[in-house]
Write an enzyme that holds these catalytic residues in place. Structure first.
Site, PDB file in Angstrom:
ATOM      1  N   SER A  37       0.801  -1.225   0.000  1.00 19.17           N
ATOM      2  CA  SER A  37       0.000   0.000   0.000  1.00 19.17           C
ATOM      3  C   SER A  37       0.832   1.272   0.000  1.00 19.17           C
ATOM      4  CB  SER A  37      -0.942   0.010   1.214  1.00 19.17           C
ATOM      5  OG  SER A  37      -0.212  -0.091   2.426  1.00 19.17           O
ATOM      6  N   ASP A 329      -2.212   8.715   7.545  1.00 23.43           N
ATOM      7  CA  ASP A 329      -3.173   7.911   8.296  1.00 23.43           C
ATOM      8  C   ASP A 329      -2.430   7.026   9.295  1.00 23.43           C
ATOM      9  OD1 ASP A 329      -2.137   5.821   6.803  1.00 23.43           O
ATOM     10  OD2 ASP A 329      -3.923   5.524   5.572  1.00 23.43           O
ATOM     11  N   HIS A 332       0.500   5.219   6.809  1.00 22.37           N
ATOM     12  CA  HIS A 332       1.183   5.727   5.619  1.00 22.37           C
ATOM     13  C   HIS A 332       1.626   7.183   5.749  1.00 22.37           C
ATOM     14  CE1 HIS A 332      -1.777   2.596   4.404  1.00 22.37           C
ATOM     15  NE2 HIS A 332      -0.713   2.129   3.757  1.00 22.37           N
TER      16      HIS A 332
END
Length: 364
Positions: A37, A329, A332
């Site tokens: 991600s 977040d 990340h």
């Protein structure tokens, strides 16, 4: 469906219109991205999974949600720009078909890891092994027809940059989740790092056999410093991070650097660059003002302690001063942090890449 098509058209305009210099040839013919991600540019939008970022406020500084787990660009988006290339489209997007694939493809999938089992609790995700298989499909079905002979295709692949950012989920979405995975009961920290490197080495050999030659191995960041991990402990050390977790990641990173050295001598014609993301990002957390940042232990968009107990929710209002935050977040970095990381690992003056910068790698 209509709104999705509009977004795809907008994305195509962004990918084809940004990042590539009009005055200079790119440093490399293409940039192929593998990972999780941290570098997923939207592949998980197309598969049934909980690991998605296709909703506001993700993409708030990109213009709209793209599937990137960030408020804006990821580190490989900036990396592509440093290489003189457009932003790399996700493999599962229609935008990666045709001539667009000649400039590179992004195979990264949120929740993916080196081990196939990693991240399975999120549902579907393309494992690193699966991403390599997609790369093989790209070569055979999307790229080969653009080259007159196999030698030209081999030369193109040998000159292309292969970016690999994988391994973080093997800790936070596997080893550090004993209630879901048995790896922490089966392996010591050192044995687990050995397992990851042994598996990764075989996977890299697959890429090499497919024609990849210039490969960039990004080390894992200091996972003990991310808001999601901070939210789960009551006592942190003076650096504001969970030392035990960072020590585990360091075991993996030291072996990854050694692997780069080994592969540079054992795979003929190849060149591997190791990116020391751990030390760079740790310094950003401990000394944020050095990088023009202010908040380094709390998510810009999150919930609970440090904004890490529950990650950014749909339509949640994020912080307004996003360029002052290290973390977007619970897991990340912000776009600003990604830009700093890319400058220090991809640019000509990069000082966190070993033994040379990605810029120098592309010039070889």
């Amino acid at each position: 469906m209509k709104s999705l098509l509009i977004c795809l058209v907008l994305l195509e305009l962004v990918w084809l219109g940004n990042g590539q210099s009009r005055d200079h040839q790119p440093l490399a013919p293409a940039f192929f991205v593998f990972g999780d991600s941290l570098v997923d540019s939207g592949n998980n939008n197309y598969i049934p999974t909980l690991a998605r970022a296709n909703y506001f406020p993700y993409g708030i500084d990109f213009g709209f949600p793209t599937g990137r787990f960030c408020n804006g660009r990821t580190v490989v988006d900036y990396g592509a720009t440093y290489l003189g290339l457009p932003l790399v489209p996700p493999y599962l997007s229609p935008l990666s078909i045709g001539q667009n694939a000649l400039r590179g493809v992004n195979y990264a999938s949120a929740a993916a890891g080196i081990l196939d089992e990693t991240g399975r609790h999120y549902g579907a995700r393309t494992t690193f092994n699966g991403q390599i298989s997609q790369f093989e499909i790209t070569i055979e079905l999307r790229l080969r027809r653009f080259f007159q002979n196999p030698a030209d295709l081999r030369k193109y692949l040998a000159k292309s940059i292969i970016g690999i950012n994988i391994g973080s989920n093997d800790y936070i979405n596997n080893y550090l989740m004993p209630e879901r995975y048995s790896t922490s009961q089966t392996y010591s920290g050192e044995d687990y790092a050995d397992l990851l490197i042994k598996t990764l080495s075989a996977q890299i050999s697959r890429l090499y056999n497919l024609g990849a030659r210039k490969m960039v191995l990004a080390g894992s960041g200091p996972l003990g410093c991310i808001p999601s991990q901070l939210s789960m402990v009551t006592g942190n050390n003076t650096s504001g991070c969970v030392t035990k977790i960072n020590n585990m990641v360091s075991m993996f990173n030291s072996r990854l650097k050694d692997l780069a050295n080994t592969l540079n001598t054992t795979l003929p014609g190849s060149f591997f660059v190791y990116q020391n993301v751990f030390d760079l990002f740790h310094d950003m957390v401990v000394n944020p003002s050095r990088y023009g940042l202010v908040v380094s232990n709390e998510a810009c968009c999150g919930n609970g302690r440090y904004g890490g107990a529950l990650t950014c929710l749909p339509l949640q209002q994020p912080c307004l001063d996003r360029n002052q935050y290290v973390f977007w977040d619970a897991f990340h970095p912000t776009e600003t942090a990604n830009k700093i990381i890319a400058h220090n690992t991809f640019s000509k003056s990069a000082n966190y890449s070993y033994p040379i910068s990605v810029y120098e790698l592309a010039k070889l």
